[in-house]
Design an enzyme around this catalytic site. Structure first.
Site, PDB file in Angstrom:
ATOM      1  N   SER A 140      42.033  38.848  46.876  1.00 52.22           N
ATOM      2  CA  SER A 140      41.304  39.785  46.021  1.00 52.22           C
ATOM      3  C   SER A 140      41.051  41.080  46.774  1.00 52.22           C
ATOM      4  CB  SER A 140      39.967  39.141  45.658  1.00 52.22           C
ATOM      5  OG  SER A 140      39.085  40.084  45.138  1.00 52.22           O
ATOM      6  N   TYR A 165      31.693  34.217  47.881  1.00 60.62           N
ATOM      7  CA  TYR A 165      33.012  34.121  47.229  1.00 60.62           C
ATOM      8  C   TYR A 165      34.037  34.966  47.994  1.00 60.62           C
ATOM      9  CZ  TYR A 165      36.851  35.473  44.203  1.00 60.62           C
ATOM     10  OH  TYR A 165      38.117  35.748  43.724  1.00 60.62           O
ATOM     11  N   LYS A 169      37.625  34.113  50.401  1.00 57.61           N
ATOM     12  CA  LYS A 169      38.969  34.715  50.303  1.00 57.61           C
ATOM     13  C   LYS A 169      39.419  35.237  51.671  1.00 57.61           C
ATOM     14  CE  LYS A 169      39.724  33.817  46.123  1.00 57.61           C
ATOM     15  NZ  LYS A 169      40.796  32.924  45.744  1.00 57.61           N
TER      16      LYS A 169
HETATM   17  P1  NAD Z   1      40.029  30.521  36.718  1.00 64.36           P
HETATM   18  O1  NAD Z   1      38.682  29.935  36.994  1.00 64.36           O
HETATM   19  O2  NAD Z   1      40.391  30.768  35.303  1.00 64.36           O
HETATM   20  O3  NAD Z   1      41.168  29.616  37.395  1.00 64.36           O
HETATM   21  C1  NAD Z   1      40.942  28.854  38.556  1.00 64.36           C
HETATM   22  C2  NAD Z   1      41.403  27.440  38.225  1.00 64.36           C
HETATM   23  O4  NAD Z   1      41.247  26.625  39.374  1.00 64.36           O
HETATM   24  C3  NAD Z   1      40.591  26.789  37.104  1.00 64.36           C
HETATM   25  O5  NAD Z   1      41.497  26.295  36.136  1.00 64.36           O
HETATM   26  C4  NAD Z   1      39.840  25.652  37.794  1.00 64.36           C
HETATM   27  O6  NAD Z   1      39.664  24.544  36.915  1.00 64.36           O
HETATM   28  C5  NAD Z   1      40.753  25.357  38.963  1.00 64.36           C
HETATM   29  N1  NAD Z   1      40.092  24.780  40.143  1.00 64.36           N
HETATM   30  C6  NAD Z   1      38.981  25.227  40.785  1.00 64.36           C
HETATM   31  N2  NAD Z   1      38.718  24.439  41.837  1.00 64.36           N
HETATM   32  C7  NAD Z   1      39.679  23.469  41.873  1.00 64.36           C
HETATM   33  C8  NAD Z   1      39.927  22.355  42.712  1.00 64.36           C
HETATM   34  N3  NAD Z   1      39.115  22.043  43.730  1.00 64.36           N
HETATM   35  N4  NAD Z   1      41.023  21.580  42.460  1.00 64.36           N
HETATM   36  C9  NAD Z   1      41.845  21.855  41.429  1.00 64.36           C
HETATM   37  N5  NAD Z   1      41.631  22.900  40.580  1.00 64.36           N
HETATM   38  C10 NAD Z   1      40.561  23.698  40.803  1.00 64.36           C
HETATM   39  O7  NAD Z   1      40.138  31.849  37.570  1.00 64.36           O
HETATM   40  P2  NAD Z   1      41.235  33.014  37.529  1.00 64.36           P
HETATM   41  O8  NAD Z   1      40.562  34.226  37.045  1.00 64.36           O
HETATM   42  O9  NAD Z   1      42.464  32.537  36.874  1.00 64.36           O
HETATM   43  O10 NAD Z   1      41.477  33.191  39.086  1.00 64.36           O
HETATM   44  C11 NAD Z   1      42.586  32.588  39.740  1.00 64.36           C
HETATM   45  C12 NAD Z   1      42.518  32.941  41.214  1.00 64.36           C
HETATM   46  O11 NAD Z   1      42.548  34.355  41.350  1.00 64.36           O
HETATM   47  C13 NAD Z   1      41.266  32.467  41.922  1.00 64.36           C
HETATM   48  O12 NAD Z   1      41.617  32.062  43.226  1.00 64.36           O
HETATM   49  C14 NAD Z   1      40.403  33.711  41.976  1.00 64.36           C
HETATM   50  O13 NAD Z   1      39.513  33.683  43.055  1.00 64.36           O
HETATM   51  C15 NAD Z   1      41.475  34.789  42.156  1.00 64.36           C
HETATM   52  N6  NAD Z   1      41.053  36.117  41.700  1.00 64.36           N
HETATM   53  C16 NAD Z   1      40.588  36.270  40.416  1.00 64.36           C
HETATM   54  C17 NAD Z   1      40.171  37.534  39.996  1.00 64.36           C
HETATM   55  C18 NAD Z   1      39.624  37.732  38.600  1.00 64.36           C
HETATM   56  O14 NAD Z   1      38.956  38.742  38.360  1.00 64.36           O
HETATM   57  N7  NAD Z   1      39.895  36.844  37.645  1.00 64.36           N
HETATM   58  C19 NAD Z   1      40.236  38.629  40.879  1.00 64.36           C
HETATM   59  C20 NAD Z   1      40.743  38.431  42.173  1.00 64.36           C
HETATM   60  C21 NAD Z   1      41.145  37.160  42.574  1.00 64.36           C
END
Ligand code: NAD
Ligand code: UDP
Length: 368
Positions: A140, A165, A169
């Site tokens: 991120s 959080y 990362k």
């Molecule tokens: P999201 O919550 O929709 O997806 C994350 C998924 O991981 C979920 O489906 C959840 O059920 C699953 N999960 C969590 N812990 C788990 C575990 N221990 N075992 C198996 N599954 C697990 O989030 P997103 O927005 O799709 O984000 C995806 C990735 O991108 C994440 O790593 C997040 O930190 C990163 N990210 C997101 C954003 C944003 O704004 N959405 C920005 C930067 C980085």
């Protein structure tokens, strides 16, 4: 009845082996799984459904016209991961699984460190055991802390990061850098997303709302849906075009193509490289509210309140490295992001419905 399994026999894979997608049922993961299937990759998803449901993957399969393998499993559980690595020839992992709410992470930091950091380390150990040395990690822009230069590039210093959080990362990035330095079999691409938004243009998959959103776009969406009376704008006195904070919003489908580009790059054995995924264009909070208002044809009420602690005026990406080395260029602009987001929330006001048992069974049978 024509099942997805026999429908898909018309479209077959053009790639050897499997790509494992952790967190593939979630928002960015599900859009990326769709892109992978369309591009002919074989996909195994592992998701514990802590922030997702099977319905996203059922819809992904239907949109792609190709099946995927799904395991309702936790990346913290080595004993569940091992049989998956034994069964499939996994050559690369796209690692999305994480808890992601900044505010929540300050209240339950231990859960964030345990799930995100321990879960990742556990996954990496299993990967190493099976010789699966290629990883794309969902990082991120938050790892830059307060960036030295705007637009921020990958050479800018990292941290300090103030919330748990963001620290998870940064820790995971550091662990991956150390793994790659110690063993040149590892290849890692760290994708630093800026502000993901939008939904697939079909309106069939998107971000599933849960709880009170922290981020601007999900919050604006809920105001449009009447769940909150107005958008609270955190600060109207920044040194920006209209005094409100500026960010680099990126369409989730552009992020999905960025992951496929990263997978291709992994085949060239790049070592460990970080890429920013952003458009390079910044929009203020007021510009976002106006664009969303145009997309949904409704006035969106707002009030300007005090600044949110830790926020900075402007964060935009210098994504020229991803352009040059991954051949990746985002193709969606702000209006399209808002139109696609609106199409998704208008057709799915409560997010994904509970899947029927029959649909869940079809998904499970595919992984049997
Ligand atoms: P999201 O919550 O929709 O997806 C994350 C998924 O991981 C979920 O489906 C959840 O059920 C699953 N999960 C969590 N812990 C788990 C575990 N221990 N075992 C198996 N599954 C697990 O989030 P997103 O927005 O799709 O984000 C995806 C990735 O991108 C994440 O790593 C997040 O930190 C990163 N990210 C997101 C954003 C944003 O704004 N959405 C920005 C930067 C980085
Ligand atoms: N923001 C806002 N009201 C909200 C949520 C966010 O004014 O309810 C502002 C925030 O101050 C920032 C921008 O919108 O300027 C994007 O915030 P978000 O939390 O979505 O992303 P981040 O700050 O993590 O880049």
């Amino acid at each position: 009845m024509e099942t997805l399994e026999n429908k898909s026999s018309k479209k077959s894979s053009s790639h050897e082996g499997y790509v494992l997608v952790t967190g593939g049922a979630g928002y960015i993961g599900s859009h990326t799984v769709l892109e992978l299937l369309i591009c002919g990759y074989n996909v195994v998803v592992v998701d514990n459904l802590s922030n997702a449901c099977e319905e996203s993957l059922i819809r992904v399969q239907t949109l792609a016209g190709r099946p995927l393998k799904f395991y309702h499993a936790n990346i913290l559980d080595e004993q569940t991961l091992i049989p998956i690595f034994e069964k499939y020839n996994i050559w690369a992992v796209l690692h999305f699984a994480a808890l992601k709410a900044v505010g929540e992470s300050t209240k339950i930091p231990l859960d964030y460190y345990w799930n995100n950091v321990t879960g990742s380390l556990n996954l990496f150990r299993v990967m190493e055991r099976f010789g699966a040395y290629n990883i794309v990690f969902s990082s991120s822009a938050t790892v830059y802390g307060q960036p030295d230069i705007i637009p921020v590039n990958e050479k800018c210093s990292l941290g300090p990061v103030t919330n748990p959080y963001g620290k998870t990362k940064l820790f995971i990035e550091e662990a991956i850098r150390d793994m790659c330095a110690a063993n040149n079999k590892w290849n890692a691409i760290l994708l630093r997303y800026f502000n993901p938004t939008g939904a697939h243009p079909s309106g069939v998959i998107g971000e599933n709302p849960r709880g009170i959103p922290n981020n601007l776009m999900p919050y604006v969406s809920q105001v449009v849906q009447g769940r909150f009376p107005f958008v609270k704008i955190f600060g109207g006195d920044y040194d920006t075009v209209d005094g409100t904070g500026v960010r680099d919003y990126i369409h989730v489908c552009d992020l999905a193509t960025g992951h496929v580009a990263a997978l291709r790059k992994l085949k060239t054995k790049p070592g460990c490289v970080a890429y920013n995924l952003g458009t390079g264009v910044g929009y203020s909070v007021l510009e976002i509210i106006k664009a969303m208002s145009r997309a949904c044809g409704k006035e969106i009420p707002y009030q300007i309140t005090k600044r949110r602690p830790g926020d900075i005026a402007v964060v935009t990406a210098d994504a020229r490295l991803a352009n040059a080395e991954l051949g990746w260029y985002p193709k969606y602009g702000l209006d399209q992001m808002c139109q696609d987001l609106w199409r998704w929330i208008d057709s799915n006001p409560l997010g994904y419905p509970e899947s029927s048992n029959e649909a869940k069974q079809i998904l499970q049978q595919m992984s049997a």
